[in-house]
Enzyme design. Structure first.
Site, mmCIF file in Angstrom:
data_model
loop_
_atom_site.group_PDB
_atom_site.id
_atom_site.type_symbol
_atom_site.label_atom_id
_atom_site.label_comp_id
_atom_site.label_asym_id
_atom_site.label_seq_id
_atom_site.Cartn_x
_atom_site.Cartn_y
_atom_site.Cartn_z
ATOM 1 N N SER A 8 -9.356 -24.533 67.377
ATOM 2 C CA SER A 8 -8.381 -24.346 68.453
ATOM 3 C C SER A 8 -6.997 -24.090 67.855
ATOM 4 O O SER A 8 -6.482 -24.900 67.082
ATOM 5 C CB SER A 8 -8.332 -25.596 69.338
ATOM 6 O OG SER A 8 -7.160 -25.545 70.129
ATOM 7 N N HIS A 33 -10.597 -20.381 69.468
ATOM 8 C CA HIS A 33 -10.399 -21.008 70.777
ATOM 9 C C HIS A 33 -8.910 -20.997 71.133
ATOM 10 O O HIS A 33 -8.063 -21.465 70.364
ATOM 11 C CB HIS A 33 -10.929 -22.451 70.726
ATOM 12 C CG HIS A 33 -10.899 -23.180 72.026
ATOM 13 N ND1 HIS A 33 -11.898 -23.075 72.976
ATOM 14 C CD2 HIS A 33 -9.986 -24.038 72.534
ATOM 15 C CE1 HIS A 33 -11.601 -23.843 74.011
ATOM 16 N NE2 HIS A 33 -10.441 -24.444 73.777
ATOM 17 N N ASP A 35 -6.001 -22.001 74.002
ATOM 18 C CA ASP A 35 -5.733 -22.892 75.137
ATOM 19 C C ASP A 35 -4.499 -22.454 75.902
ATOM 20 O O ASP A 35 -3.390 -22.508 75.372
ATOM 21 C CB ASP A 35 -5.504 -24.316 74.607
ATOM 22 C CG ASP A 35 -6.774 -24.906 74.033
ATOM 23 O OD1 ASP A 35 -7.741 -25.071 74.801
ATOM 24 O OD2 ASP A 35 -6.807 -25.180 72.828
ATOM 25 N N MET A 37 -2.063 -23.226 79.075
ATOM 26 C CA MET A 37 -1.702 -24.325 79.996
ATOM 27 C C MET A 37 -0.520 -23.903 80.855
ATOM 28 O O MET A 37 0.336 -23.152 80.383
ATOM 29 C CB MET A 37 -1.301 -25.560 79.188
ATOM 30 C CG MET A 37 -2.357 -25.998 78.213
ATOM 31 S SD MET A 37 -1.744 -27.395 77.247
ATOM 32 C CE MET A 37 -3.062 -27.564 76.051
ATOM 33 N N HIS A 66 -9.567 -20.568 76.990
ATOM 34 C CA HIS A 66 -9.708 -21.758 77.846
ATOM 35 C C HIS A 66 -8.460 -21.866 78.724
ATOM 36 O O HIS A 66 -7.381 -22.196 78.232
ATOM 37 C CB HIS A 66 -9.875 -22.978 76.933
ATOM 38 C CG HIS A 66 -9.943 -24.289 77.642
ATOM 39 N ND1 HIS A 66 -9.816 -25.495 76.986
ATOM 40 C CD2 HIS A 66 -10.133 -24.610 78.958
ATOM 41 C CE1 HIS A 66 -9.929 -26.491 77.855
ATOM 42 N NE2 HIS A 66 -10.104 -25.980 79.063
ATOM 43 N N MET A 68 -6.329 -23.649 81.275
ATOM 44 C CA MET A 68 -6.047 -24.919 81.960
ATOM 45 C C MET A 68 -4.923 -24.644 82.941
ATOM 46 O O MET A 68 -3.777 -25.095 82.763
ATOM 47 C CB MET A 68 -5.644 -25.989 80.925
ATOM 48 C CG MET A 68 -6.830 -26.537 80.156
ATOM 49 S SD MET A 68 -6.342 -27.297 78.599
ATOM 50 C CE MET A 68 -6.346 -25.864 77.559
ATOM 51 N N MET A 137 -15.275 -31.273 78.436
ATOM 52 C CA MET A 137 -14.074 -31.828 77.791
ATOM 53 C C MET A 137 -14.389 -33.227 77.242
ATOM 54 O O MET A 137 -14.929 -34.070 77.956
ATOM 55 C CB MET A 137 -12.910 -31.938 78.785
ATOM 56 C CG MET A 137 -12.305 -30.616 79.242
ATOM 57 S SD MET A 137 -11.791 -29.476 77.930
ATOM 58 C CE MET A 137 -10.581 -30.449 77.026
ATOM 59 N N ASP A 175 -15.043 -29.761 73.703
ATOM 60 C CA ASP A 175 -13.644 -29.553 73.316
ATOM 61 C C ASP A 175 -12.858 -30.847 73.512
ATOM 62 O O ASP A 175 -12.837 -31.403 74.616
ATOM 63 C CB ASP A 175 -13.078 -28.447 74.230
ATOM 64 C CG ASP A 175 -11.634 -28.095 73.941
ATOM 65 O OD1 ASP A 175 -11.102 -28.507 72.900
ATOM 66 O OD2 ASP A 175 -11.047 -27.380 74.785
HETATM 67 C C1 DX5 Z 1 -7.012 -29.839 74.880
HETATM 68 C C2 DX5 Z 1 -7.456 -28.465 74.452
HETATM 69 C C3 DX5 Z 1 -8.186 -28.462 73.172
HETATM 70 C C4 DX5 Z 1 -7.413 -29.025 72.009
HETATM 71 C C5 DX5 Z 1 -8.384 -29.832 71.247
HETATM 72 O O1 DX5 Z 1 -6.586 -29.837 76.166
HETATM 73 O O2 DX5 Z 1 -8.274 -27.845 75.425
HETATM 74 O O3 DX5 Z 1 -8.750 -27.196 72.866
HETATM 75 O O4 DX5 Z 1 -6.837 -28.064 71.154
HETATM 76 O O5 DX5 Z 1 -7.707 -30.499 70.265
HETATM 77 P P1 DX5 Z 1 -8.356 -31.628 69.352
HETATM 78 O O6 DX5 Z 1 -9.537 -30.993 68.647
HETATM 79 O O7 DX5 Z 1 -7.235 -31.951 68.446
HETATM 80 O O8 DX5 Z 1 -8.758 -32.753 70.247
HETATM 81 ZN ZN ZN Z 2 -9.490 -26.022 74.800
#
Ligand code: DX5
Ligand code: ZN
Length: 216
Positions: A8, A33, A35, A37, A66, A68, A137, A175
């Site tokens: 990620s 990956h 993310d 947000m 991903h 969010m 998750m 994840d």
């Molecule tokens: C969290 C993200 C993850 C995050 C995971 O909301 O969706 O993808 O980067 O991070 P680690 O592996 O550090 O828990």
């Molecule tokens: Zn993620």
């Protein structure tokens, strides 16, 4: 079968993203990956499409995006435009999940549904035949480096059973909180793909951590 590994980018050095993307390109990672947000669905904001456009150009790994965010269907064209392979939307963010999944497929991407720690696996029963992947998750989404929620292991076992019962071929990705210990137990429980942010980027040699996760 050896697991797929998707580092990620959230835990990368945002001051020097190209260096970390090149490291991932050279590594045994299967996907990258990403993310996204919005500060509404989750209490944090990461990066948006102007940044992702450059990330996508630098990456030679398939992109696992991903979202969010609320109303993720609004951004299907933007996610497609960066060349995403998988588009993950949250079960909790989509009132008309079935329609969103069809729209993602029609746009030429692999649709995946993500569930938060408090959402029961059974809620996925009717959408399972329609999706390429379920992203479970292992933490409440929004931040990297959080502690793994142990109940996730039971959820992966339960999801593996439900997939078999539904004659679905959906993949299982996990994840949040993934490291060598939790990763091994998740694979044994039936996970196919491990996302890892902190475990990879805080390792002395990130490429070696990616190799170690692949070898679980
Ligand atoms: C969290 C993200 C993850 C995050 C995971 O909301 O969706 O993808 O980067 O991070 P680690 O592996 O550090 O828990
Ligand atoms: Zn993620």
């Amino acid at each position: 079968m050896e697991p797929l590994v998707a580092p990620s980018l959230l835990s990368a050095d945002f001051g020097n993203l190209s260096k970390d993307i090149e490291m991932i390109n050279r590594s045994e990672a299967d996907w990258l990956h990403l993310d996204i947000m919005d500060g509404v669905f989750v209490p944090n904001i990461s990066f948006g499409f102007p940044v992702l456009k450059h990330v996508a150009r630098l990456s030679c790994k398939p992109l696992d995006v991903h979202l969010m965010i609320v109303n993720p269907e609004k951004f299907i064209p933007e996610v497609k435009a960066i060349g995403a392979y998988v588009m993950n939307v949250h079960y909790e963010a989509c009132t008309h999940l079935h329609r969103v999944v069809q729209q993602i497929r029609e746009a030429g991407m692999k649709p995946a549904v993500t569930i938060n720690p408090a959402t029961p696996i059974l809620m996925l029963k009717d959408i399972l035949p329609e999706v390429y992947m379920v992203l479970v998750m292992g933490v409440n989404p929004g931040f990297g480096g959080q502690k793994f929620i142990e109940h996730t292991i039971d959820k992966v076992c339960e999801l593996r059973e439900l997939i078999q019962l539904s004659h679905s071929d959906a993949l299982i990705e996990v994840d949040g909180g993934v490291n060598l210990d939790t990763g091994k137990r998740l694979i044994d429980a039936g996970a196919d793909i491990l996302v890892a942010g902190n475990a990879v980027f805080s390792a002395p040699v990130p490429e070696e951590m990616i190799h170690a996760l692949k070898s679980l």
